[in-house]
Design an enzyme around this catalytic site. Structure first.
Site, PDB file in Angstrom:
ATOM      1  N   HIS A  67       0.810  -1.219   0.000  1.00  0.00           N
ATOM      2  CA  HIS A  67       0.000   0.000   0.000  1.00  0.00           C
ATOM      3  C   HIS A  67       0.839   1.263   0.000  1.00  0.00           C
ATOM      4  O   HIS A  67       0.523   2.236  -0.685  1.00  0.00           O
ATOM      5  CB  HIS A  67      -0.931  -0.024   1.215  1.00  0.00           C
ATOM      6  N   GLU A 113       3.759 -12.941 -25.502  1.00  0.00           N
ATOM      7  CA  GLU A 113       4.794 -13.045 -24.475  1.00  0.00           C
ATOM      8  C   GLU A 113       5.457 -14.417 -24.471  1.00  0.00           C
ATOM      9  O   GLU A 113       6.574 -14.570 -23.979  1.00  0.00           O
ATOM     10  CB  GLU A 113       4.181 -12.794 -23.091  1.00  0.00           C
ATOM     11  N   CYS A 159       4.848  -3.240 -26.079  1.00  0.00           N
ATOM     12  CA  CYS A 159       4.402  -2.587 -24.845  1.00  0.00           C
ATOM     13  C   CYS A 159       5.241  -3.007 -23.645  1.00  0.00           C
ATOM     14  O   CYS A 159       4.732  -3.153 -22.534  1.00  0.00           O
ATOM     15  CB  CYS A 159       2.925  -2.857 -24.576  1.00  0.00           C
ATOM     16  N   ASN A 208       8.906  -7.685 -21.814  1.00  0.00           N
ATOM     17  CA  ASN A 208       9.434  -8.017 -20.485  1.00  0.00           C
ATOM     18  C   ASN A 208       9.417  -9.518 -20.243  1.00  0.00           C
ATOM     19  O   ASN A 208      10.441 -10.142 -19.943  1.00  0.00           O
ATOM     20  CB  ASN A 208       8.630  -7.298 -19.393  1.00  0.00           C
ATOM     21  N   ASP A 209       8.226 -10.131 -20.359  1.00  0.00           N
ATOM     22  CA  ASP A 209       8.130 -11.579 -20.166  1.00  0.00           C
ATOM     23  C   ASP A 209       8.698 -12.332 -21.363  1.00  0.00           C
ATOM     24  O   ASP A 209       9.346 -13.371 -21.210  1.00  0.00           O
ATOM     25  CB  ASP A 209       6.673 -11.996 -19.950  1.00  0.00           C
ATOM     26  N   ARG A 246      14.573 -12.552 -15.260  1.00  0.00           N
ATOM     27  CA  ARG A 246      14.975 -11.147 -15.308  1.00  0.00           C
ATOM     28  C   ARG A 246      15.146 -10.537 -13.930  1.00  0.00           C
ATOM     29  O   ARG A 246      15.655  -9.429 -13.808  1.00  0.00           O
ATOM     30  CB  ARG A 246      13.978 -10.329 -16.131  1.00  0.00           C
ATOM     31  N   ARG A 264      -2.908  -2.120 -17.097  1.00  0.00           N
ATOM     32  CA  ARG A 264      -2.858  -3.340 -16.279  1.00  0.00           C
ATOM     33  C   ARG A 264      -3.998  -3.287 -15.265  1.00  0.00           C
ATOM     34  O   ARG A 264      -4.034  -2.400 -14.422  1.00  0.00           O
ATOM     35  CB  ARG A 264      -1.515  -3.439 -15.561  1.00  0.00           C
TER      36      ARG A 264
END
Length: 751
Positions: free
Chosen positions: A365, A607, A678, A630-631, A641, A472
């Site tokens: 949080h 991905e 992306c 990324n993935d 990674r 996301r």
């Protein structure tokens, strides 16, 4: 029954008398072990205290051989005592010698004792010692006995904390005293660079009074503290910077729910009935919460521990008559083991430069609130408190995820210049936000941004993005204790579309699982979570969850276009199944006469490399493709990674990667299907230059990288870079990075 209820109070009074009595600290500790052994009906009671280097030394015992005192030593993790210290949790064993971690110490004479109960002596959230009782007869100590010993350990922490037994300076790390510069690595969680002095967050008020004189007086004090604490929380939520919507607002509303929880309040009042003061009762219940939540397999509960710590701290400070937060006299960087979200709001925002946490995760949080407020934050700086002194000069480099401790003035000046340059560049990029992203030879490149919080949408206008290429959706689910209601989901998605003002937004359906666990789904440990039960795999196994989210998205997009894409698609059959669910939901809207989207675009993330060899079948079904680098790249190279040993092992600008992306782009172009990158790769000007050279015309990137990439685009000649890159794809080089840098320099490409 009355006698049974009074026993804990009598023990606490007896311990208090011994601690306040005559004699040295060692003599009082010796007497305490005798009193505890008698009360627990144990043949042995021993106290081990922590010395420098995480060594546990036997300091006092009733029942073991006295010659072992100050001679028997164990390391953290060694033996049953070391295991209690390592885990910071109680250990209750019927037959000690049969436990795999049992370590025999012949000088103690403990071989005749079978049962073992050990509990940590905790001070300032760190293990300061271990309290142990043992019996000759094999037995399992009851839950009541374990709780009683934990309460006794709390009282012993007062004597341990006096410094009469172990000098606190002895345990301090040598680096803490050296004053030498050093760099501490962490994990970047909220971007930015900050300079300031170290200020240690006041995590807890030290409890010095444990035994209650008047139970009714303690209850009245506690009730008043609860009312004050709740008023503070209400005032925080009303702050103008919190606003009326957004995930950070939801977080504080959840925090408020904890503050008003009657069950938590009742347990603290029950602790007072056992004879503890209001302060000791708050501490006691929070220790119980901490043990339960740390041991829980539920990641949501573990993440919420900092919220409950925050509230407990507020109660303790109120009971002590102290204010929340500290006065900041200059630009400061707060250092804490962990923080609750409201604790961040206690500090003067004009002087709060940044935050460093020993713990923390990207979904905690306080991190989400820091991102929403634009406060740089680095987490996972293990033991930073052992290396930093209050007032030390710090540089928080959120871009590289490191903290520079006691840097020289020349380095400070370099970072000040860097901050100034970044501010000037940011101002220039804002001034250029309306310039078209068109290359020197007239090729239009569409620059979209990635987002995950409602607060991120403010960047859309500030930076002149063409739209949101990746929203996301999982954050809303990860910060909620239950599955967010349909109306709550729909409200968020509608707010995002409203903020976009007609510009396209692509919503990625839930990418949960793996390292992004949610509380309403059973979580099982996986050896390879990134390649485990996550994303579309969960959605297809739990189709109600996907239908529920799609229903909220379609309701939010009423009268507008809606674009959705599915994550982690590994084969065409998965996409077909997910697409079928989406089309059925559209049919439902039409059948019921509900107002839904006027147009539905359905795409996929690419991905998983396997999907690239099914493109002919896939491209007949999809409206668009987004390459999630990324993935994709960690699967491409079979390289984690997050593993620091492998971060620099493989390069995205290798001929193999570029050839793969080129293959995907060509297939999409032939089929007339728009394709976007992306991932982080598109947000770095050099890599973006290469992607454009491979034929990509759409990038969705981090908001802060839009300005630099736009400037690079406006200095680039596409035809030249295309010819150059295509000639390089068959190169045997490990990476083309150096050659691309040389090309950019020779052709005046602005990187």
């Amino acid at each position: 029954m009355n006698d049974l209820a009074s026993r804990p109070r009598l023990l606490l009074r007896r311990l208090h008398q011994v601690m306040a009595g005559p004699g040295s600290a060692q003599e009082r500790l010796d007497r305490l072990t005798t009193v505890i052994a008698q009360n627990m009906v144990a043949e042995v009671c021993s106290v081990y205290l922590v010395r420098a280097g995480e060594i546990l030394e036997l300091f006092a015992t009733e029942g073991l051989k006295q010659e072992a005192v100050h001679h028997t030593r164990l390391r953290f993790g060694e033996g049953l005592v070391g295991l209690v210290a390592q885990r910071a949790l109680p250990l209750n064993v019927q037959e000690a010698s049969s436990h795999p971690r049992y370590a025999y110490r012949p000088e103690t004479g403990e071989e005749t004792y079978h049962s073992f109960l050990g509990v940590p002596i905790v001070r300032h959230n760190k293990v300061a010692g271990i309290l142990v009782v043992q019996n000759v007869k094999p037995r399992e100590y009851s839950a009541e006995e374990e709780e009683a010993l934990l309460t006794v350990a709390m009282v012993l922490a007062e004597l341990v904390g006096s410094g009469e037994l172990v000098d606190p300076d002895e345990i301090a790390d040598g680096l803490n005293q050296s004053g030498l510069p050093l760099t501490i690595k962490g994990q970047k969680m909220a971007d930015g660079i900050a300079l300031g002095v170290a200020v240690f967050h006041e995590g807890r008020v030290e409890v010095t009074r444990f035994v209650a004189e008047d139970l009714e007086t303690e209850k009245a004090r506690l009730l008043e503290a609860f009312e004050t604490m709740r008023e503070q929380v209400d005032r925080m939520i009303a702050l103008p910077e919190i606003g009326t919507a957004g995930e950070h607002r939801d977080i504080l509303e959840t925090f408020k729910m904890f503050a008003y929880d009657r069950g938590w309040q009742r347990r603290i009042f029950d602790a007072i009935d056992s004879g503890l003061t209001a302060e000791a009762s708050v501490e006691r219940v929070q220790q119980q919460n901490r043990r339960r939540m740390i041991a829980s397999p539920d990641p949501y509960l573990r993440e919420r521990l900092s919220d409950l710590d925050d509230l407990a701290n507020r109660l303790l400070r109120t009971l002590a008559g102290r204010q929340n937060g500290q006065e900041l006299s200059e630009d400061s960087i707060i250092i804490a083991r962990t923080m609750g979200p409201a604790e961040l709001l206690d500090y003067d925002r004009s002087k709060l430069a940044g935050v460093v946490l020993e713990d923390g995760s990207a979904t905690s949080h306080v991190v989400i609130l820091a991102r929403a407020m634009g406060i740089p934050l680095i987490g996972r700086c293990i033991d930073i408190g052992e290396h930093v002194r209050a007032g030390d000069r710090l540089i928080l480099d959120g871009d590289s995820g490191q903290v520079l401790v006691r840097p020289g003035e020349d380095l400070c000046e370099t970072y000040r210049d860097s901050i100034l340059i970044k501010r000037e560049q940011a101002a220039q990029f804002r001034a250029e936000r309306n310039l078209p992203s068109v290359t020197r030879d007239g090729v239009r490149i569409h620059l979209h941004m990635n987002a995950g919080l409602q607060s991120d949408m403010a960047h859309l206008d500030a930076l002149g993005a063409d739209g949101v290429g990746l929203f996301r959706t999982e954050f809303q689910f990860m910060v909620s204790s239950t599955l967010p209601r349909l109306e709550t989901q729909q409200e968020l998605y509608k707010a995002v579309l409203d903020a976009a003002g007609g510009r396209p937004v692509v919503f990625r359906t839930l990418d949960i699982g793996g390292d992004k666990a949610v509380p309403f789904l059973q979580h099982e440990e996986e050896e390879n979570p990134a390649m485990g039960w996550r994303a579309i795999r969960i959605a297809l196994d739990r189709p109600v969850l996907l239908r529920y989210q799609l229903r909220a998205l379609m309701g939010a997009a009423a009268g507008r276009s809606l674009s959705i894409m599915f994550p982690m698609i590994a084969d065409v059959a998965e996409f077909k199944a997910a697409r079928k669910i989406a089309l059925k939901e559209m049919e439902r809207f039409e059948r019921l006469g509900l107002k839904g989207p006027v147009d539905l675009q359905i795409g996929t993330m690419l991905e998983v490399p396997a999907l690239a060899w099914q493109l002919d079948s896939l491209l007949e079904l999809v409206d668009f493709v987004s390459i999630g680098t990324n993935d994709l790249m960690q699967f491409f190279f079979a390289s984690d990674r997050s593993n620091p040993r492998l971060i620099d092992r493989y390069d995205l600008l290798s001929p193999a990667v570029l050839s793969f992306i080129r293959m995907v782009v060509k297939a999409c172009d032939r089929a007339g299907v728009p394709v976007t990158v992306c991932g982080e790769m598109g947000g770095r000007p050099l890599e973006a230059m290469a992607l454009i050279g491979l034929g990509l015309r759409r990038l969705s990137i981090s908001p802060m990288t839009i300005g630099p990439v736009r400037r690079m685009i406006r200095s680039l000649n596409v035809r030249q870079i295309e010819n150059y890159i295509l000639d390089m794809l068959q190169s045997p080089d490990h990476s083309l990075r150096v050659k691309f840098k040389d090309y950019a320099r020779d052709h005046s490409v602005d990187l």
